[in-house]
Write a protein that holds these residues in place. Structure first.
Motif, PDB file in Angstrom:
ATOM      1  N   GLY A 112       0.838  -1.291   0.003  1.00 49.90           N
ATOM      2  CA  GLY A 112      -0.001   0.054   0.031  1.00 49.90           C
ATOM      3  C   GLY A 112       0.687   1.269  -0.268  1.00 49.90           C
ATOM      4  O   GLY A 112       0.449   2.012  -0.624  1.00 49.90           O
ATOM      5  N   ASP A 113       1.892   1.192   0.946  1.00 49.22           N
ATOM      6  CA  ASP A 113       2.794   2.550   0.796  1.00 49.22           C
ATOM      7  C   ASP A 113       3.497   2.817  -0.358  1.00 49.22           C
ATOM      8  O   ASP A 113       3.689   3.686  -1.021  1.00 49.22           O
ATOM      9  CB  ASP A 113       3.736   2.252   2.113  1.00 49.22           C
ATOM     10  N   VAL A 114       4.070   1.572  -1.230  1.00 49.80           N
ATOM     11  CA  VAL A 114       4.671   1.705  -2.459  1.00 49.80           C
ATOM     12  C   VAL A 114       3.588   2.339  -3.593  1.00 49.80           C
ATOM     13  O   VAL A 114       3.766   3.052  -4.461  1.00 49.80           O
ATOM     14  CB  VAL A 114       5.232   0.349  -3.065  1.00 49.80           C
ATOM     15  N   LEU A 115       2.491   1.641  -3.584  1.00 53.72           N
ATOM     16  CA  LEU A 115       1.222   2.354  -4.339  1.00 53.72           C
ATOM     17  C   LEU A 115       1.056   3.765  -4.024  1.00 53.72           C
ATOM     18  O   LEU A 115       0.902   4.597  -4.952  1.00 53.72           O
ATOM     19  CB  LEU A 115       0.063   1.596  -4.321  1.00 53.72           C
ATOM     20  N   ALA A 116       1.159   4.047  -2.885  1.00 54.90           N
ATOM     21  CA  ALA A 116       0.895   5.457  -2.387  1.00 54.90           C
ATOM     22  C   ALA A 116       1.876   6.507  -2.884  1.00 54.90           C
ATOM     23  O   ALA A 116       1.513   7.623  -3.390  1.00 54.90           O
ATOM     24  CB  ALA A 116       0.776   5.752  -0.904  1.00 54.90           C
ATOM     25  N   ILE A 117       3.014   6.120  -2.542  1.00 53.99           N
ATOM     26  CA  ILE A 117       4.182   7.193  -3.035  1.00 53.99           C
ATOM     27  C   ILE A 117       4.279   7.002  -4.438  1.00 53.99           C
ATOM     28  O   ILE A 117       4.653   8.207  -5.073  1.00 53.99           O
ATOM     29  CB  ILE A 117       5.744   6.669  -2.505  1.00 53.99           C
ATOM     30  N   GLY A 118       3.828   6.075  -5.214  1.00 51.36           N
ATOM     31  CA  GLY A 118       3.790   6.464  -6.741  1.00 51.36           C
ATOM     32  C   GLY A 118       2.626   7.267  -6.871  1.00 51.36           C
ATOM     33  O   GLY A 118       2.749   7.992  -8.087  1.00 51.36           O
ATOM     34  N   ASN A 119       1.507   7.353  -6.383  1.00 52.30           N
ATOM     35  CA  ASN A 119       0.478   7.966  -6.503  1.00 52.30           C
ATOM     36  C   ASN A 119       0.893   9.516  -6.440  1.00 52.30           C
ATOM     37  O   ASN A 119       0.456  10.428  -7.153  1.00 52.30           O
ATOM     38  CB  ASN A 119      -0.595   7.857  -5.648  1.00 52.30           C
ATOM     39  N   VAL A 120       1.577   9.932  -5.343  1.00 55.56           N
ATOM     40  CA  VAL A 120       2.087  11.077  -4.885  1.00 55.56           C
ATOM     41  C   VAL A 120       3.159  11.724  -5.911  1.00 55.56           C
ATOM     42  O   VAL A 120       2.852  12.843  -6.616  1.00 55.56           O
ATOM     43  CB  VAL A 120       2.858  11.165  -3.742  1.00 55.56           C
ATOM     44  N   THR A 121       4.016  10.603  -6.457  1.00 51.99           N
ATOM     45  CA  THR A 121       5.314  11.285  -7.373  1.00 51.99           C
ATOM     46  C   THR A 121       4.657  10.999  -9.038  1.00 51.99           C
ATOM     47  O   THR A 121       5.516  11.668  -9.848  1.00 51.99           O
ATOM     48  CB  THR A 121       6.429  10.565  -7.111  1.00 51.99           C
ATOM     49  N   GLY A 122       3.531  10.282  -9.215  1.00 51.52           N
ATOM     50  CA  GLY A 122       3.232  10.044 -10.608  1.00 51.52           C
ATOM     51  C   GLY A 122       3.823   8.925 -11.300  1.00 51.52           C
ATOM     52  O   GLY A 122       4.027   8.936 -12.433  1.00 51.52           O
ATOM     53  N   LYS A 123       4.529   7.996 -10.525  1.00 51.30           N
ATOM     54  CA  LYS A 123       5.428   7.071 -11.199  1.00 51.30           C
ATOM     55  C   LYS A 123       4.783   5.707 -10.425  1.00 51.30           C
ATOM     56  O   LYS A 123       4.344   5.387  -9.393  1.00 51.30           O
ATOM     57  CB  LYS A 123       6.797   7.162 -10.760  1.00 51.30           C
ATOM     58  N   ASN A 124       5.063   4.587 -11.253  1.00 54.07           N
ATOM     59  CA  ASN A 124       4.578   3.320 -11.278  1.00 54.07           C
ATOM     60  C   ASN A 124       5.670   2.456 -10.497  1.00 54.07           C
ATOM     61  O   ASN A 124       6.482   1.798 -11.391  1.00 54.07           O
ATOM     62  CB  ASN A 124       3.982   2.669 -12.316  1.00 54.07           C
ATOM     63  N   TYR A 125       5.925   2.629  -9.282  1.00 55.76           N
ATOM     64  CA  TYR A 125       6.976   1.853  -8.659  1.00 55.76           C
ATOM     65  C   TYR A 125       6.678   0.451  -8.422  1.00 55.76           C
ATOM     66  O   TYR A 125       7.582  -0.338  -8.132  1.00 55.76           O
ATOM     67  CB  TYR A 125       7.056   2.391  -7.210  1.00 55.76           C
ATOM     68  N   ILE A 126       5.521  -0.140  -8.825  1.00 56.20           N
ATOM     69  CA  ILE A 126       5.293  -1.551  -8.842  1.00 56.20           C
ATOM     70  C   ILE A 126       6.046  -2.182  -9.892  1.00 56.20           C
ATOM     71  O   ILE A 126       6.509  -3.239  -9.922  1.00 56.20           O
ATOM     72  CB  ILE A 126       3.852  -1.594  -8.860  1.00 56.20           C
ATOM     73  N   LYS A 127       6.170  -1.380 -10.902  1.00 61.41           N
ATOM     74  CA  LYS A 127       6.739  -1.918 -12.351  1.00 61.41           C
ATOM     75  C   LYS A 127       8.255  -1.517 -12.359  1.00 61.41           C
ATOM     76  O   LYS A 127       9.079  -2.462 -12.750  1.00 61.41           O
ATOM     77  CB  LYS A 127       5.972  -1.142 -13.492  1.00 61.41           C
ATOM     78  N   LYS A 128       8.687  -0.388 -11.953  1.00 59.27           N
ATOM     79  CA  LYS A 128       9.900   0.294 -11.924  1.00 59.27           C
ATOM     80  C   LYS A 128      10.284   0.989 -10.432  1.00 59.27           C
ATOM     81  O   LYS A 128       9.590   1.848 -10.538  1.00 59.27           O
ATOM     82  CB  LYS A 128      10.290   0.766 -12.974  1.00 59.27           C
ATOM     83  N   PRO A 129      10.976   0.283  -9.668  1.00 56.21           N
ATOM     84  CA  PRO A 129      11.998  -0.706 -10.005  1.00 56.21           C
ATOM     85  C   PRO A 129      11.456  -2.365  -9.809  1.00 56.21           C
ATOM     86  O   PRO A 129      12.135  -3.112  -9.817  1.00 56.21           O
ATOM     87  CB  PRO A 129      13.016  -0.419  -8.673  1.00 56.21           C
ATOM     88  N   GLY A 130      10.055  -2.173  -9.432  1.00 56.18           N
ATOM     89  CA  GLY A 130       9.463  -3.499  -9.137  1.00 56.18           C
ATOM     90  C   GLY A 130       9.061  -3.877  -7.716  1.00 56.18           C
ATOM     91  O   GLY A 130      10.037  -3.491  -6.814  1.00 56.18           O
ATOM     92  N   LEU A 131       7.913  -4.526  -7.555  1.00 50.79           N
ATOM     93  CA  LEU A 131       7.405  -4.507  -6.125  1.00 50.79           C
ATOM     94  C   LEU A 131       8.344  -5.687  -5.614  1.00 50.79           C
ATOM     95  O   LEU A 131       8.621  -5.895  -4.290  1.00 50.79           O
ATOM     96  CB  LEU A 131       6.020  -5.128  -6.282  1.00 50.79           C
ATOM     97  N   HIS A 132       8.873  -6.508  -6.317  1.00 45.35           N
ATOM     98  CA  HIS A 132       9.913  -7.640  -5.896  1.00 45.35           C
ATOM     99  C   HIS A 132      11.320  -7.007  -5.478  1.00 45.35           C
ATOM    100  O   HIS A 132      11.730  -7.281  -4.090  1.00 45.35           O
ATOM    101  CB  HIS A 132      10.237  -8.541  -6.890  1.00 45.35           C
ATOM    102  N   ARG A 133      11.670  -5.722  -6.049  1.00 41.93           N
ATOM    103  CA  ARG A 133      12.730  -5.170  -5.454  1.00 41.93           C
ATOM    104  C   ARG A 133      12.508  -4.400  -4.173  1.00 41.93           C
ATOM    105  O   ARG A 133      13.323  -4.369  -3.241  1.00 41.93           O
ATOM    106  CB  ARG A 133      13.451  -4.344  -6.475  1.00 41.93           C
ATOM    107  N   THR A 134      11.353  -3.695  -4.285  1.00 41.62           N
ATOM    108  CA  THR A 134      11.019  -2.997  -2.851  1.00 41.62           C
ATOM    109  C   THR A 134      10.618  -3.908  -1.622  1.00 41.62           C
ATOM    110  O   THR A 134      11.155  -3.708  -0.574  1.00 41.62           O
ATOM    111  CB  THR A 134       9.832  -1.976  -3.033  1.00 41.62           C
ATOM    112  N   LEU A 135       9.987  -5.106  -1.902  1.00 43.20           N
ATOM    113  CA  LEU A 135       9.881  -6.042  -0.936  1.00 43.20           C
ATOM    114  C   LEU A 135      11.242  -6.762  -0.492  1.00 43.20           C
ATOM    115  O   LEU A 135      11.483  -6.848   0.778  1.00 43.20           O
ATOM    116  CB  LEU A 135       9.060  -7.002  -1.330  1.00 43.20           C
ATOM    117  N   LEU A 136      12.056  -6.729  -1.309  1.00 38.95           N
ATOM    118  CA  LEU A 136      13.467  -7.594  -0.901  1.00 38.95           C
ATOM    119  C   LEU A 136      14.195  -6.389  -0.053  1.00 38.95           C
ATOM    120  O   LEU A 136      14.903  -6.746   0.714  1.00 38.95           O
ATOM    121  CB  LEU A 136      14.191  -7.720  -2.012  1.00 38.95           C
ATOM    122  N   GLY A 137      14.017  -5.149  -0.645  1.00 40.80           N
ATOM    123  CA  GLY A 137      14.841  -4.069   0.197  1.00 40.80           C
ATOM    124  C   GLY A 137      14.329  -3.954   1.614  1.00 40.80           C
ATOM    125  O   GLY A 137      15.077  -3.870   2.494  1.00 40.80           O
ATOM    126  N   ASP A 138      13.034  -3.966   1.810  1.00 41.70           N
ATOM    127  CA  ASP A 138      12.267  -4.120   3.030  1.00 41.70           C
ATOM    128  C   ASP A 138      12.768  -5.140   3.889  1.00 41.70           C
ATOM    129  O   ASP A 138      13.005  -5.219   4.987  1.00 41.70           O
ATOM    130  CB  ASP A 138      10.795  -4.021   3.131  1.00 41.70           C
TER     131      ASP A 138
END
Length: 423
Positions: free
Chosen positions: A243-269
């Protein structure tokens, strides 16, 4: 729109300080409640944020710090297994994030809808908040979190706690701009001053502490009992992360689920959480308060979060700073927790409402009802109990019960849920 921090290092550093201030109240409150070292929490929050930005290629403007979802499990696990084995369980929870990252990369995000729909996650989040209610009440009444000892006389404690709570509420509801994002700081500040006048603040530890001091790092120990106890707890924060990744993407106008990818954000967390546990710090999560600050300030540059991380690491080595944090009286923290823990439960309820979970369907009623009773009641089966058990039961019931499956996680609703978590 051009980012106001682009090209000016001093502006990035100043903006980073501001972001750390927004995250600071919740960041240090979690270790203070659970008995972990706040200086270690500062260090691991900074380290975890840097790890996250390395793994995601410095593309997502987020800050990672102490996760409130783990408060109840950490308190219970410390009493049951001790600090070292609890940290081992938290390190394993980070590994679960890494496993989820691998599954997302191989299968996409669709499996999340099937395995962890709102009817599963909503009640689990409610349990996390409601199971902590006695801790908040005990502390607000001047007792230890488990109610075992009176630390401050009841009359003095309840007055200070209620004023701290009121100030936090006023700041959360009526403050404007960035001030609205730091209600915890206002509540702690006013409560601390009142406590000083009441004579219940002991500052001797500040005088004795050195200016420069290495944080009290603690190495974990590993046992299957603690690991199995803690693993299921990571499910709800994983959904919160999405939800937070989607939210920050909504704020910045970018799709972080695709780039860098949800798999990378989950890995980082996940790596950030495991790294924190290996050093004696609380598990990390992306902070929706910081997302709100990004939205207000229009500071979209991820380098700002790197500066916030560096400043957090530097503060971790200031011994007097950590000692001052630990002088915050119990009633001050307890008063604020009456709001925070209730808010966690409301986020779970809001999840069910926004996704229109139909409780006229018996399967949904059964899943939510059993999950709430098992979790709040502290049901234990073998070595698994409380939040961990209710999470596993909710997943199991959702998979085996017949009937139409609950609606999945719509992108727009998830964004709203994440943004609504900001005070």
């Amino acid at each position: 729109m051009q980012d106001p921090t682009e090209g000016a290092v001093w502006r990035q550093a100043l903006a980073g300080s501001q972001m750390l201030l927004v995250a600071f109240g919740a960041l240090v409150l979690m270790p203070l409640i659970t008995g972990l070292d706040p200086n270690v929490a500062l260090f691991t929050a900074g380290l975890g944020t840097l790890i996250f930005h390395i793994i995601t290629g410095g593309q997502v403007p987020v800050f990672l710090a102490s996760s409130f979802a783990f408060i109840a499990p950490v308190i219970a696990a410390k009493a049951k297994f001790g600090l070292e084995e609890t940290l081992g369980g938290l390190a394993a929870a980070g590994v679960l994030y890494m496993v989820l990252s691998g599954v997302v990369r191989l299968k996409g995000t669709g499996f999340i809808n099937r395995l962890l729909p709102p009817v599963v996650i909503g009640p689990v989040i409610m349990v996390i908040g409601l199971s902590l209610a006695p801790v908040a009440v005990h502390m607000a009444s001047g007792r230890a979190g488990d109610g075992s000892a009176e630390l401050v006389p009841y009359t003095t404690a309840i007055v200070i706690a209620m004023i701290s709570l009121l100030v936090t509420i006023l700041a959360a509801v009526w403050a404007k701009g960035l001030f609205r994002l730091v209600p915890i700081m206002f509540g702690i500040g006013v409560g601390y001053v009142l406590s000083a006048f009441a004579g219940i603040v002991d500052t001797s530890a500040i005088a004795q502490a050195a200016w420069f001091s290495v944080p009290n790092f603690v190495a974990p120990a590993f046992s299957w009992s603690a690991i199995l106890f803690m693993l299921p707890v990571a499910i709800a924060p994983a959904i919160e992360h999405i939800g937070d990744v989607l939210a920050i993407g909504n704020v910045t106008g970018k799709n972080y689920i695709k780039k860098p990818g949800l798999h990378r954000t989950l890995l980082g967390d996940g790596i950030a959480t495991s790294s924190a546990a290996l050093l004696g710090g609380p598990p990390n999560t992306t902070y929706s308060e910081v997302t709100g600050a990004v939205m207000l300030t229009r500071n979209f540059n991820p380098k700002v979060m790197i500066w916030a991380a560096v400043i957090a690491i530097v503060l971790a080595f200031v011994g007097k700073f950590g000692a001052a944090l630990q002088t915050i009286p119990v009633p001050v923290i307890g008063g604020i927790l009456c709001l925070l823990f209730g808010s966690i439960a409301v986020v779970g309820m809001n999840t069910l409402i926004r996704h229109q979970v139909d409780f006229s369907e018996r399967r949904n009623l059964v899943i939510a009802g059993v999950t709430l009773v098992f979790g709040i009641g502290g049901m234990a089966i073998g070595q698994v109990e409380g939040i961990a058990l209710c999470g596993l039961v909710a997943i199991g019931l959702n998979l085996i019960l017949p009937g139409s499956k609950d609606a999945g996680w719509g992108e727009a609703s998830t964004e709203e849920d994440a943004l609504d978590k900001s005070f």
